[in-house]
Design an enzyme around this catalytic site. Sequence first.
Site, short mmCIF file in Angstrom:
data_model
loop_
_atom_site.label_atom_id
_atom_site.label_comp_id
_atom_site.label_asym_id
_atom_site.label_seq_id
_atom_site.Cartn_x
_atom_site.Cartn_y
_atom_site.Cartn_z
N TYR A 1 0.85 -1.20 0.00
CA TYR A 1 0.00 0.00 0.00
C TYR A 1 0.89 1.25 0.00
O TYR A 1 0.67 2.17 -0.80
CB TYR A 1 -0.92 -0.03 1.23
CG TYR A 1 -1.95 1.07 1.28
CD1 TYR A 1 -2.96 1.15 0.32
CD2 TYR A 1 -1.93 2.03 2.29
CE1 TYR A 1 -3.92 2.15 0.37
CE2 TYR A 1 -2.89 3.04 2.34
CZ TYR A 1 -3.88 3.09 1.39
OH TYR A 1 -4.83 4.09 1.44
N LYS B 1 1.18 4.06 -2.96
CA LYS B 1 0.74 5.43 -2.71
C LYS B 1 1.90 6.43 -2.78
O LYS B 1 1.70 7.60 -3.12
CB LYS B 1 0.03 5.51 -1.35
CG LYS B 1 -1.32 4.78 -1.32
CD LYS B 1 -2.38 5.51 -2.15
CE LYS B 1 -3.76 4.90 -2.00
NZ LYS B 1 -4.81 5.64 -2.72
N VAL C 1 -10.01 7.41 7.46
CA VAL C 1 -11.31 7.96 7.10
C VAL C 1 -12.39 6.97 7.51
O VAL C 1 -12.22 5.75 7.33
CB VAL C 1 -11.43 8.24 5.58
CG1 VAL C 1 -12.68 9.06 5.28
CG2 VAL C 1 -10.19 8.93 5.03
N1 LIG Z 1 -10.55 4.78 4.30
C1 LIG Z 1 -9.42 5.23 4.81
O1 LIG Z 1 -9.19 5.15 6.03
C2 LIG Z 1 -8.41 5.90 3.92
C3 LIG Z 1 -7.24 6.44 4.49
C4 LIG Z 1 -6.29 7.06 3.68
C5 LIG Z 1 -6.50 7.11 2.31
N2 LIG Z 1 -7.64 6.58 1.78
C6 LIG Z 1 -7.79 6.63 0.33
O2 LIG Z 1 -9.05 7.19 -0.01
C7 LIG Z 1 -9.54 6.55 -1.20
C8 LIG Z 1 -10.94 6.04 -0.97
O3 LIG Z 1 -10.96 5.23 0.18
P1 LIG Z 1 -12.27 4.43 0.64
O4 LIG Z 1 -12.02 3.96 2.03
O5 LIG Z 1 -13.46 5.23 0.31
O6 LIG Z 1 -12.18 3.21 -0.39
P2 LIG Z 1 -12.55 1.65 -0.34
O7 LIG Z 1 -11.45 0.85 0.26
O8 LIG Z 1 -13.91 1.48 0.21
O9 LIG Z 1 -12.53 1.30 -1.92
C9 LIG Z 1 -12.43 2.26 -2.91
C10 LIG Z 1 -13.15 1.82 -4.15
O10 LIG Z 1 -12.23 1.17 -5.04
C11 LIG Z 1 -12.96 0.20 -5.75
N3 LIG Z 1 -12.12 -0.84 -6.34
C12 LIG Z 1 -11.49 -1.87 -5.73
N4 LIG Z 1 -10.90 -2.67 -6.65
C13 LIG Z 1 -11.17 -2.14 -7.87
C14 LIG Z 1 -10.87 -2.52 -9.22
N5 LIG Z 1 -10.17 -3.62 -9.50
N6 LIG Z 1 -11.33 -1.74 -10.22
C15 LIG Z 1 -12.06 -0.62 -9.97
N7 LIG Z 1 -12.37 -0.20 -8.72
C16 LIG Z 1 -11.94 -0.96 -7.69
C17 LIG Z 1 -13.90 -0.38 -4.69
O11 LIG Z 1 -14.98 -1.09 -5.30
C18 LIG Z 1 -14.34 0.87 -3.95
O12 LIG Z 1 -15.48 1.46 -4.53
C19 LIG Z 1 -8.54 5.46 -1.56
O13 LIG Z 1 -7.65 5.91 -2.57
C20 LIG Z 1 -7.78 5.23 -0.27
O14 LIG Z 1 -6.47 4.76 -0.48
C21 LIG Z 1 -8.60 5.98 2.55
#
Ligand SMILES: NC(=O)c1ccc[n+]([C@@H]2O[C@H](COP(=O)([O-])OP(=O)(O)OC[C@H]3O[C@@H](n4cnc5c(N)ncnc54)[C@H](O)[C@@H]3O)[C@@H](O)[C@H]2O)c1
Length: 283
Positions: free
Chosen positions: A175, A179, A208
């Site tokens: 990850y 990133k 988040v």
């Molecule tokens: N949730 C957190 O705590 C957090 C923290 C830091 C950064 N982020 C970043 O924020 C963004 C959104 O996070 P989130 O928690 O809403 O996301 P999540 O983990 O719920 O997933 C994001 C989306 O990516 C889609 N996805 C997965 N595999 C895929 C594929 N093969 N093709 C197309 N789409 C695909 C999933 O269906 C989902 O809709 C991400 O980039 C994540 O890295 C999240």
Amino acid sequence: MAPLEGKVALITGAGGMKGVGRAIALELSRQGAAVALTDVARDHTVAPPLEMAAGWKGIESVAAEIRREGGRAACFQCDLTEREQIEVLVGSVANEFGRIDILVNNARAIIGRDQVSVADLDAEVWERFLKINTTAPFLLTKYAARIMIEKGEGGRIINIGSDLSKQARRFAVAYAASKFGLIGLTQGAALDLAEHRITVNAVCPGSVNTDRLSYAEQARAEAEGVPLEMIRSRAVEAAAAQVPMGRIAESEDIAGLVGFLAGPQAGFITGQAYNVNGGQLFH
Ligand SMILES: NC(=O)c1ccc[n+]([C@@H]2O[C@H](COP(=O)([O-])OP(=O)(O)OC[C@H]3O[C@@H](n4cnc5c(N)ncnc54)[C@H](O)[C@@H]3O)[C@@H](O)[C@H]2O)c1
């Protein structure tokens, strides 16, 4: 006039009921943009319990919400591990709306199987993280930028990074690498596209409250024989205790900055990576 009136935004990973992608789609739509929502066909057997209970239908449900508010939305299924599907996606969005002004690379590989020591990490898991989190944003940038350049009206590309874009953490090497790579893509693409008035920036959230999918949390719930919601709320509480502002982010906290970077006031900001983390990390 709404600031993004006449603009078209493409948002990946937009189908989660509490996800960052949905919040971004709603924010950009409320600012006047038409939105193209994309996600992979979601496996409902691993969907978050709240989504299952609500009969949530991913991007179709988000599009319905946007239309109820009077916005314009269309849905496009795409598996971001498939290069050809990404090219088709961008072409289909341009056909449907006639332009793409804003690209938000928000999707990520589902976490969990990566949460092991580097010594135990499967090469397939590593490759999947790089494919979805880094290579797909590159391909989307490449194809969307061509459409923006041809239109000649500038554009906005916003990559959703993480605190792990700047500081690695134990048991998250795939990850973090994916990133960190996204920041390299952000800076390099910003330089390449500056002459076309296309800005490229990253937004780096800390934890988040998204109800995100996690194979690791699902396995823990099964092992302990407790509901997934309990594992998730414990994780949220533990993460909040590490944040100076005493809570983790809501998806709307991230969407607010994306909305600003997509708008007319951010036209001279490019190549940057902004944290949204309640004061947890400063660089
Ligand atoms: N949730 C957190 O705590 C957090 C923290 C830091 C950064 N982020 C970043 O924020 C963004 C959104 O996070 P989130 O928690 O809403 O996301 P999540 O983990 O719920 O997933 C994001 C989306 O990516 C889609 N996805 C997965 N595999 C895929 C594929 N093969 N093709 C197309 N789409 C695909 C999933 O269906 C989902 O809709 C991400 O980039 C994540 O890295 C999240």
